[in-house]
Design a protein around this motif. Structure first.
Motif, PDB file in Angstrom:
ATOM      1  N   VAL A 148      48.311  11.492  35.181  1.00 17.55           N
ATOM      2  CA  VAL A 148      48.496  11.012  36.554  1.00 17.55           C
ATOM      3  C   VAL A 148      49.955  11.143  37.004  1.00 17.55           C
ATOM      4  O   VAL A 148      50.229  11.575  38.128  1.00 17.55           O
ATOM      5  N   LEU A 149      50.905  10.787  36.145  1.00 14.32           N
ATOM      6  CA  LEU A 149      52.319  10.772  36.543  1.00 14.32           C
ATOM      7  C   LEU A 149      52.837  12.129  37.037  1.00 14.32           C
ATOM      8  O   LEU A 149      53.387  12.213  38.137  1.00 14.32           O
ATOM      9  N   PRO A 150      52.696  13.210  36.257  1.00 14.02           N
ATOM     10  CA  PRO A 150      53.219  14.484  36.778  1.00 14.02           C
ATOM     11  C   PRO A 150      52.444  14.966  38.012  1.00 14.02           C
ATOM     12  O   PRO A 150      53.043  15.553  38.917  1.00 14.02           O
ATOM     13  N   ALA A 151      51.134  14.680  38.059  1.00  9.24           N
ATOM     14  CA  ALA A 151      50.352  15.078  39.232  1.00  9.24           C
ATOM     15  C   ALA A 151      50.861  14.339  40.475  1.00  9.24           C
ATOM     16  O   ALA A 151      51.006  14.929  41.553  1.00  9.24           O
ATOM     17  N   MET A 152      51.138  13.056  40.318  1.00  5.15           N
ATOM     18  CA  MET A 152      51.653  12.243  41.415  1.00  5.15           C
ATOM     19  C   MET A 152      53.012  12.768  41.889  1.00  5.15           C
ATOM     20  O   MET A 152      53.265  12.871  43.098  1.00  5.15           O
ATOM     21  N   VAL A 153      53.879  13.099  40.956  1.00  2.13           N
ATOM     22  CA  VAL A 153      55.203  13.614  41.295  1.00  2.13           C
ATOM     23  C   VAL A 153      55.065  14.935  42.068  1.00  2.13           C
ATOM     24  O   VAL A 153      55.708  15.136  43.102  1.00  2.13           O
ATOM     25  N   ILE A 154      54.230  15.833  41.568  1.00  2.00           N
ATOM     26  CA  ILE A 154      54.089  17.155  42.196  1.00  2.00           C
ATOM     27  C   ILE A 154      53.492  17.036  43.597  1.00  2.00           C
ATOM     28  O   ILE A 154      54.020  17.616  44.558  1.00  2.00           O
ATOM     29  N   MET A 157      45.481  24.474  47.066  1.00  2.00           N
ATOM     30  CA  MET A 157      44.888  24.854  45.784  1.00  2.00           C
ATOM     31  C   MET A 157      45.467  24.011  44.648  1.00  2.00           C
ATOM     32  O   MET A 157      44.722  23.514  43.799  1.00  2.00           O
ATOM     33  N   VAL A 158      46.771  23.822  44.632  1.00  2.23           N
ATOM     34  CA  VAL A 158      47.416  23.037  43.574  1.00  2.23           C
ATOM     35  C   VAL A 158      46.994  21.574  43.660  1.00  2.23           C
ATOM     36  O   VAL A 158      46.654  20.953  42.643  1.00  2.23           O
ATOM     37  N   ALA A 159      47.001  21.008  44.867  1.00  6.73           N
ATOM     38  CA  ALA A 159      46.628  19.596  45.021  1.00  6.73           C
ATOM     39  C   ALA A 159      45.187  19.360  44.590  1.00  6.73           C
ATOM     40  O   ALA A 159      44.894  18.391  43.877  1.00  6.73           O
ATOM     41  N   VAL A 160      44.280  20.252  44.992  1.00  2.00           N
ATOM     42  CA  VAL A 160      42.873  20.112  44.599  1.00  2.00           C
ATOM     43  C   VAL A 160      42.739  20.205  43.078  1.00  2.00           C
ATOM     44  O   VAL A 160      42.055  19.397  42.451  1.00  2.00           O
ATOM     45  N   ALA A 161      43.403  21.172  42.466  1.00  2.00           N
ATOM     46  CA  ALA A 161      43.328  21.330  41.003  1.00  2.00           C
ATOM     47  C   ALA A 161      43.875  20.094  40.291  1.00  2.00           C
ATOM     48  O   ALA A 161      43.269  19.612  39.325  1.00  2.00           O
ATOM     49  N   LEU A 162      44.994  19.568  40.761  1.00  2.00           N
ATOM     50  CA  LEU A 162      45.568  18.383  40.123  1.00  2.00           C
ATOM     51  C   LEU A 162      44.667  17.165  40.277  1.00  2.00           C
ATOM     52  O   LEU A 162      44.497  16.387  39.332  1.00  2.00           O
ATOM     53  N   VAL A 163      44.067  17.005  41.438  1.00  2.00           N
ATOM     54  CA  VAL A 163      43.143  15.881  41.638  1.00  2.00           C
ATOM     55  C   VAL A 163      41.945  16.010  40.695  1.00  2.00           C
ATOM     56  O   VAL A 163      41.514  15.025  40.085  1.00  2.00           O
ATOM     57  N   LEU A 164      41.416  17.208  40.548  1.00  2.00           N
ATOM     58  CA  LEU A 164      40.285  17.416  39.631  1.00  2.00           C
ATOM     59  C   LEU A 164      40.686  17.127  38.182  1.00  2.00           C
ATOM     60  O   LEU A 164      39.927  16.492  37.435  1.00  2.00           O
TER      61      LEU A 164
END
Length: 190
Positions: free
Chosen positions: A91-97, A73-80
């Motif tokens: 992009v940076l915090p999403a990539m880190v997480i 769920m988190v990965a899908v939300a961050l990609v969206l």
């Protein structure tokens, strides 16, 4: 196996395609609905674990599915969110997480193989990280709402807080696993 906590976890996984579909709807209510669906999924993440412990309904299936559902769920939300706002700032915090989740999942799998899984159990920092992450995503999903852009920016600040906590918790896990990773602790032939 088909107890309430496991059904809540499966519901969270089932909400992912609904969440994605609503995210792409171009209507005034869509950002509220997407944030609501994600918020409901985040609430079930807490609720299923609470109920499993309280009702003594923990199971191997639940222990496997719960972290998978959370990470999906988190990965899908961050990609969206990155797709909607592809600036480096997002992009940076999403990539880190996402990178941390993959790293820690692999570490836990390896530690389980060598019989040392308990050394990389969930820490309190990880729980704060999860809370900051969930709240930040909900706020960022509200970016098209009538609440205004400040909600998005608050969410982005919290996403950076979550990214810092993410790195911190990863360091904690790696330090706990280091004796096994470095060969200082023997786990038999491999």
């Amino acid at each position: 196996m088909w107890n309430t906590p496991n059904l809540l976890t499966m519901l969270r996984i089932g909400l992912i395609p609904v969440f994605v579909g609503v995210f792409y709807v171009e209507a005034p209510w869509a950002s509220y609905a997407a944030a609501g669906i994600f918020g409901m999924a985040a609430a079930t993440d807490w609720l299923d674990g609470h109920l499993a412990r309280r009702w003594d309904q923990t199971s191997p299936l639940g222990a496997f599915l719960d972290p998978v559902a959370d990470k999906l769920m988190v990965a899908v939300a961050l990609v969206l969110l990155v797709q909607a706002d592809p600036r480096t700032l997002v992009v940076l915090p999403a990539m880190v997480i996402i990178g941390r989740e993959i790293t820690v999942s692999a570490l836990r799998e390896w530690m389980a193989e060598v019989g040392a899984r308990a050394q990389v159990a969930v820490s309190s920092v990880g729980k704060f990280k999860t809370t900051a992450q969930m709240v930040s995503i909900i706020l960022m999903l509200l970016w098209h709402s009538a609440l205004g852009p400040w909600v998005y920016w608050l969410g982005l600040v919290l996403l950076y807080v979550a990214a810092v906590l993410t790195l911190w918790s990863m360091v904690i896990y790696l330090r706990a696993a280091w004796p096994s990773l470095s060969g200082q602790v023997s786990h038999g032939p491999r």
